[in-house]
Write a protein that holds these residues in place. Structure first.
Motif, PDB file in Angstrom:
ATOM      1  N   ARG A   1      52.079 -27.765 134.061  1.00 21.67           N
ATOM      2  CA  ARG A   1      51.866 -27.872 135.495  1.00 21.67           C
ATOM      3  C   ARG A   1      50.894 -28.979 135.843  1.00 21.67           C
ATOM      4  O   ARG A   1      50.788 -29.432 136.972  1.00 21.67           O
ATOM      5  N   SER A   2      50.170 -29.405 134.810  1.00 23.01           N
ATOM      6  CA  SER A   2      49.112 -30.345 135.116  1.00 23.01           C
ATOM      7  C   SER A   2      49.631 -31.766 135.229  1.00 23.01           C
ATOM      8  O   SER A   2      48.952 -32.638 135.751  1.00 23.01           O
ATOM      9  N   LYS A   3      50.848 -31.982 134.731  1.00 24.23           N
ATOM     10  CA  LYS A   3      51.424 -33.320 134.849  1.00 24.23           C
ATOM     11  C   LYS A   3      51.331 -33.819 136.276  1.00 24.23           C
ATOM     12  O   LYS A   3      50.885 -34.926 136.545  1.00 24.23           O
ATOM     13  N   ALA A   4      51.747 -32.962 137.171  1.00 26.94           N
ATOM     14  CA  ALA A   4      51.764 -33.348 138.580  1.00 26.94           C
ATOM     15  C   ALA A   4      50.363 -33.717 139.056  1.00 26.94           C
ATOM     16  O   ALA A   4      50.160 -34.747 139.699  1.00 26.94           O
ATOM     17  N   SER A   5      49.418 -32.879 138.714  1.00 23.23           N
ATOM     18  CA  SER A   5      48.083 -33.138 139.245  1.00 23.23           C
ATOM     19  C   SER A   5      47.483 -34.372 138.591  1.00 23.23           C
ATOM     20  O   SER A   5      46.714 -35.094 139.209  1.00 23.23           O
ATOM     21  N   LEU A   6      47.847 -34.610 137.346  1.00 23.64           N
ATOM     22  CA  LEU A   6      47.376 -35.830 136.707  1.00 23.64           C
ATOM     23  C   LEU A   6      47.937 -37.039 137.435  1.00 23.64           C
ATOM     24  O   LEU A   6      47.250 -38.018 137.699  1.00 23.64           O
ATOM     25  N   GLU A   7      49.197 -36.925 137.777  1.00 22.20           N
ATOM     26  CA  GLU A   7      49.826 -38.043 138.482  1.00 22.20           C
ATOM     27  C   GLU A   7      49.151 -38.245 139.839  1.00 22.20           C
ATOM     28  O   GLU A   7      48.858 -39.375 140.235  1.00 22.20           O
ATOM     29  N   ARG A   8      48.891 -37.139 140.515  1.00 25.16           N
ATOM     30  CA  ARG A   8      48.183 -37.233 141.796  1.00 25.16           C
ATOM     31  C   ARG A   8      46.837 -37.912 141.608  1.00 25.16           C
ATOM     32  O   ARG A   8      46.418 -38.760 142.391  1.00 25.16           O
ATOM     33  N   LEU A   9      46.198 -37.507 140.534  1.00 26.94           N
ATOM     34  CA  LEU A   9      44.875 -38.050 140.254  1.00 26.94           C
ATOM     35  C   LEU A   9      44.920 -39.563 140.060  1.00 26.94           C
ATOM     36  O   LEU A   9      44.173 -40.323 140.683  1.00 26.94           O
ATOM     37  N   LEU A  10      45.839 -39.991 139.217  1.00 27.42           N
ATOM     38  CA  LEU A  10      45.917 -41.421 138.939  1.00 27.42           C
ATOM     39  C   LEU A  10      46.341 -42.212 140.162  1.00 27.42           C
ATOM     40  O   LEU A  10      45.838 -43.314 140.418  1.00 27.42           O
ATOM     41  N   SER A  11      47.269 -41.667 140.921  1.00 28.68           N
ATOM     42  CA  SER A  11      47.697 -42.369 142.137  1.00 28.68           C
ATOM     43  C   SER A  11      46.542 -42.509 143.099  1.00 28.68           C
ATOM     44  O   SER A  11      46.242 -43.596 143.597  1.00 28.68           O
ATOM     45  N   ALA A  12      45.902 -41.394 143.354  1.00 24.82           N
ATOM     46  CA  ALA A  12      44.787 -41.425 144.300  1.00 24.82           C
ATOM     47  C   ALA A  12      43.725 -42.400 143.830  1.00 24.82           C
ATOM     48  O   ALA A  12      43.194 -43.195 144.615  1.00 24.82           O
ATOM     49  N   ALA A  13      43.435 -42.353 142.548  1.00 23.52           N
ATOM     50  CA  ALA A  13      42.388 -43.226 142.018  1.00 23.52           C
ATOM     51  C   ALA A  13      42.798 -44.689 142.179  1.00 23.52           C
ATOM     52  O   ALA A  13      42.010 -45.523 142.633  1.00 23.52           O
ATOM     53  N   SER A  14      44.026 -44.998 141.829  1.00 22.35           N
ATOM     54  CA  SER A  14      44.498 -46.377 141.977  1.00 22.35           C
ATOM     55  C   SER A  14      44.398 -46.818 143.429  1.00 22.35           C
ATOM     56  O   SER A  14      43.857 -47.878 143.739  1.00 22.35           O
ATOM     57  N   GLU A  15      44.921 -45.986 144.292  1.00 18.71           N
ATOM     58  CA  GLU A  15      44.895 -46.333 145.716  1.00 18.71           C
ATOM     59  C   GLU A  15      43.483 -46.606 146.186  1.00 18.71           C
ATOM     60  O   GLU A  15      43.204 -47.616 146.839  1.00 18.71           O
ATOM     61  N   LEU A  16      42.607 -45.700 145.847  1.00 18.75           N
ATOM     62  CA  LEU A  16      41.232 -45.850 146.335  1.00 18.75           C
ATOM     63  C   LEU A  16      40.567 -47.082 145.738  1.00 18.75           C
ATOM     64  O   LEU A  16      39.807 -47.776 146.416  1.00 18.75           O
ATOM     65  N   LEU A  17      40.883 -47.344 144.500  1.00 18.08           N
ATOM     66  CA  LEU A  17      40.318 -48.529 143.876  1.00 18.08           C
ATOM     67  C   LEU A  17      40.786 -49.766 144.641  1.00 18.08           C
ATOM     68  O   LEU A  17      40.018 -50.681 144.933  1.00 18.08           O
ATOM     69  N   ILE A  18      42.061 -49.767 144.972  1.00 22.78           N
ATOM     70  CA  ILE A  18      42.621 -50.900 145.704  1.00 22.78           C
ATOM     71  C   ILE A  18      42.034 -50.983 147.111  1.00 22.78           C
ATOM     72  O   ILE A  18      41.636 -52.050 147.575  1.00 22.78           O
ATOM     73  N   GLU A  19      41.967 -49.851 147.763  1.00 25.13           N
ATOM     74  CA  GLU A  19      41.492 -49.844 149.153  1.00 25.13           C
ATOM     75  C   GLU A  19      40.016 -50.181 149.289  1.00 25.13           C
ATOM     76  O   GLU A  19      39.621 -50.935 150.168  1.00 25.13           O
ATOM     77  N   LYS A  20      39.228 -49.559 148.424  1.00 26.56           N
ATOM     78  CA  LYS A  20      37.782 -49.630 148.615  1.00 26.56           C
ATOM     79  C   LYS A  20      37.107 -50.685 147.752  1.00 26.56           C
ATOM     80  O   LYS A  20      35.979 -51.074 148.033  1.00 26.56           O
ATOM     81  N   GLY A  21      37.767 -51.069 146.702  1.00 20.65           N
ATOM     82  CA  GLY A  21      37.075 -51.922 145.733  1.00 20.65           C
ATOM     83  C   GLY A  21      36.211 -51.058 144.845  1.00 20.65           C
ATOM     84  O   GLY A  21      35.922 -49.897 145.164  1.00 20.65           O
ATOM     85  N   TYR A  22      35.785 -51.615 143.763  1.00 18.00           N
ATOM     86  CA  TYR A  22      35.064 -50.827 142.764  1.00 18.00           C
ATOM     87  C   TYR A  22      33.759 -50.272 143.313  1.00 18.00           C
ATOM     88  O   TYR A  22      33.375 -49.139 143.069  1.00 18.00           O
ATOM     89  N   LYS A  23      33.073 -51.105 144.067  1.00 16.36           N
ATOM     90  CA  LYS A  23      31.745 -50.713 144.539  1.00 16.36           C
ATOM     91  C   LYS A  23      31.759 -49.410 145.331  1.00 16.36           C
ATOM     92  O   LYS A  23      30.801 -48.642 145.301  1.00 16.36           O
ATOM     93  N   ASP A  24      32.819 -49.170 146.066  1.00 16.48           N
ATOM     94  CA  ASP A  24      32.857 -47.972 146.891  1.00 16.48           C
ATOM     95  C   ASP A  24      33.842 -46.935 146.359  1.00 16.48           C
ATOM     96  O   ASP A  24      34.314 -46.077 147.105  1.00 16.48           O
ATOM     97  N   PHE A  25      34.123 -47.068 145.109  1.00 19.21           N
ATOM     98  CA  PHE A  25      35.069 -46.138 144.485  1.00 19.21           C
ATOM     99  C   PHE A  25      34.284 -44.960 143.907  1.00 19.21           C
ATOM    100  O   PHE A  25      33.562 -45.113 142.932  1.00 19.21           O
ATOM    101  N   THR A  26      34.412 -43.803 144.546  1.00 15.52           N
ATOM    102  CA  THR A  26      33.653 -42.650 144.047  1.00 15.52           C
ATOM    103  C   THR A  26      34.584 -41.526 143.619  1.00 15.52           C
ATOM    104  O   THR A  26      35.657 -41.335 144.190  1.00 15.52           O
TER     105      THR A  26
END
Lengths: 218, 218, 218, 218
Positions: free
Chosen positions: B15-40
């Motif tokens: 079941r965790s596959k999905a949440s891992l995917e969510r995690l990576l997507s969200a992280a990628s998106e936020l990294l792209i949107e915010k830049g590293y400095k504001d990536f929390t």
DNA sequence: GATGAATGAGGCTTCATTCAT
DNA sequence: AATGAATGAAGCCTCATTCAT
């Protein structure tokens, strides 16, 4: 040109000139040494022997301090640019000699300032004002060199010499900046040799400017 | 080639596959949107609807999460590179057509990935591992394209074709990266026109490769 | 005597015996290796190859697991104590030989168990139950040795032999425990030599037991 | 002797003295009340009515705060030790009276400081610096008392008086410390009576010092 | 029963900024 | 004006415990 906003809160007092100077020096040094990410006002205060309170008496915020540092650095760069350009112009060189001269001098200028330019790039990612000023400045700076090159316009075979010079010089700029680690993607940098790079760029530039689209046909 | 270390504590349940995917997507998106400095991580946690703890169940640290994102992105870039190169190679183009093709395709590739490459550059300033992997990857990637160009070696007039191709391509790379804002100094970027840049770079490249040092004399 | 509460949730299944044993071994080892402060169930789970869930199926809490470990350790210590005492008793020694024998054997026993006793002491600071059980056990254990010594009651010159033996043995115990680092203040420990300590303690004990308050007068 | 490192970023302003005192008091109290394991800076901050930030303005870390507490406590203990020793020395007692006096005074000293010594022992398990300083201090402290006892060296019948005093005093120390719960194994403590313990230890010590190995033969 | 992923309170620490002196 | 102590939000990370499968 750009009328640089004054980020200083108060006009300069007599004796506080010195402490302001200490402040800016320390801040510049730390910015260069640590990079933006590890640049803290507490450390600036310590190294400059100026209290945190004093910093805030002069600057509205950390951002403003950095903006003034940028302004000073770029103004200094501008002055040196002007001197370099004047010196080159006086030589009245032909294109074949002018191009290497310009590239070498411009490269050396960037090289000299790379220490402070690099952290300012980091700041640009976060501070619109620094970004804008940096852009404006760079554009102007590049324009000056382009103008210098255009004094040999007659020797250029490309159908649109202005356009050609503009484009090739931006390419040159990109290559130099990347070599100097002023780009982030500049992972790749560091391998080659600086003198060789300057040489190659000169050759590339000359081949382009002395070429003509028709030569490429067939 | 590079045997990418596994930054992931592989989940054994399903079941965790999905949440891992969510995690990576969200992280990628936020990294792209915010830049590293504001990536929390807190924000990642919120957007991915995954608890902080879960992130740490999978990754040893914030650094490791980012490393996996890098790995995935660069692997994907590698795959696309390979496809692009194969496609171009099949066309068996002459140098005059090959160069624009290669530059356009390579430019488009970088363009497609610029969103994630940019924050990864910021990270490189701070994480040795990301820096090293990025360097290795970029070097390899560039080498592949250079090799493709070298299949027309015979058409190149420069005395040392390998060296010439190597140098001009790195210049092209620098210009593209700068335009795409993958450099920090890329204040200047954004002004021109992408298609025009590709075109200019092709011309510059061809003039250089089809030229010869002797042509520059006199 | 003490009727140890069962900290195990369920009676033992067939095959799960093995996994319980693995669990307890791993937990003991980790407690010894890491000390209480760094003793985590995740690590126990990993080393024992038993899922976190399973641990919680058997134990209500981390505390309970530790309590069972304590119980087992102290029971084992009790068994060895009994064996040691029996063995010594059979020798029918005179006080002058009995005392060194008892002290040496008791010291060796503590030495053998110091690995697990130490972390249990840390736990005592935090878990009332572990504290109480430890106290009870130690009291009983000491009492057994005291009783053994009292079999030579007639050779003791102190006016109240029971009281004297009780007190001196607790002093001996304190000195041994401190040497073995079972105390926190045991900063000072480690300097001397174990065999020498055993010897000294024997001498001190004998001087005391064979002495009489009157000797100290004048 | 030990030149205690300054763990304090000395405040230069004045009003902060009070808050520093509040900080140290609160921290000491909480350390005593809760033990190291449950000693948190948030709670210190709350009780001392000092912000978290302020704590970090003065101390590099939680560890450093504790180190200063240790330093203060042990220095205070040292001062009291010196006073006690001087007071006893002035009495010019014979061994038979000196021993009980020393043991009682030393015991009372430890008793007075047991509250803070206990948590410091826990810290020693984790902080090398606290461990080392504690060891050094204790060794010195014990040495002072041993020296005091040795002023009656002539009355001691043991063949090697220095050695004998050294060993018996460490045993006394162990017994006192254990009674006061300064050991971890000190589960057993608390049962007896303090005055009685002091008395017994005196007797044990005197019997030993006034004895001779030959007395034990036969 | 067993599994291990998910949870989230809570700890330590940093640092821009405010404000009493 | 200058000083630097005080503030506190916010970030990273740990780990006992719960719960869906």
């Amino acid at each position: 040109m750009t009328t640089p906003k004054s980020y200083l809160k108060e006009p300069k007092q007599n004796r506080s000139k010195a402490s302001l100077e200490r402040l800016l020096s320390a801040a510049s040094e730390l910015l260069i040494e640590k990079g933006y990410k590890d640049f803290t006002l507490q450390e600036v205060s310590k190294r400059a022997k100026v209290s945190i309170g004093s910093i805030y008496n002069r600057f509205k915020s950390k951002e403003d301090l950095i903006r003034l540092i940028q302004q000073r650095a770029l103004e200094s760069l501008e002055v040196e640019s002007a001197m370099v350009i004047t010196r080159i112009r006086r030589k009245q060189l032909k294109l074949r000699l002018l191009v290497p001269e310009v590239i070498a001098e411009y490269g050396n200028l960037l090289n000299k300032y790379k220490g402070i330019l690099r952290p300012l790039m980091e700041v640009s990612a976060v501070d619109e004002v620094v970004l804008a000023y940096g852009k404006t400045h760079a554009a102007q700076n590049i324009a000056d060199f382009i103008q210098l090159l255009l004094e040999c316009k007659d020797e250029i075979s490309q159908p649109a010499p202005e356009r050609a010079v503009d484009h090739i010089f931006k390419v040159v700029y990109a290559a130099l900046a990347r070599y100097l680690g002023l780009g982030i993607m500049d992972n790749v940098s560091g391998e080659g040799d600086w003198e060789e790079l300057l040489d190659d760029l000169s050759q590339i530039t000359l081949h382009y400017l002395l070429g003509h689209p028709d030569n490429l046909k067939e």
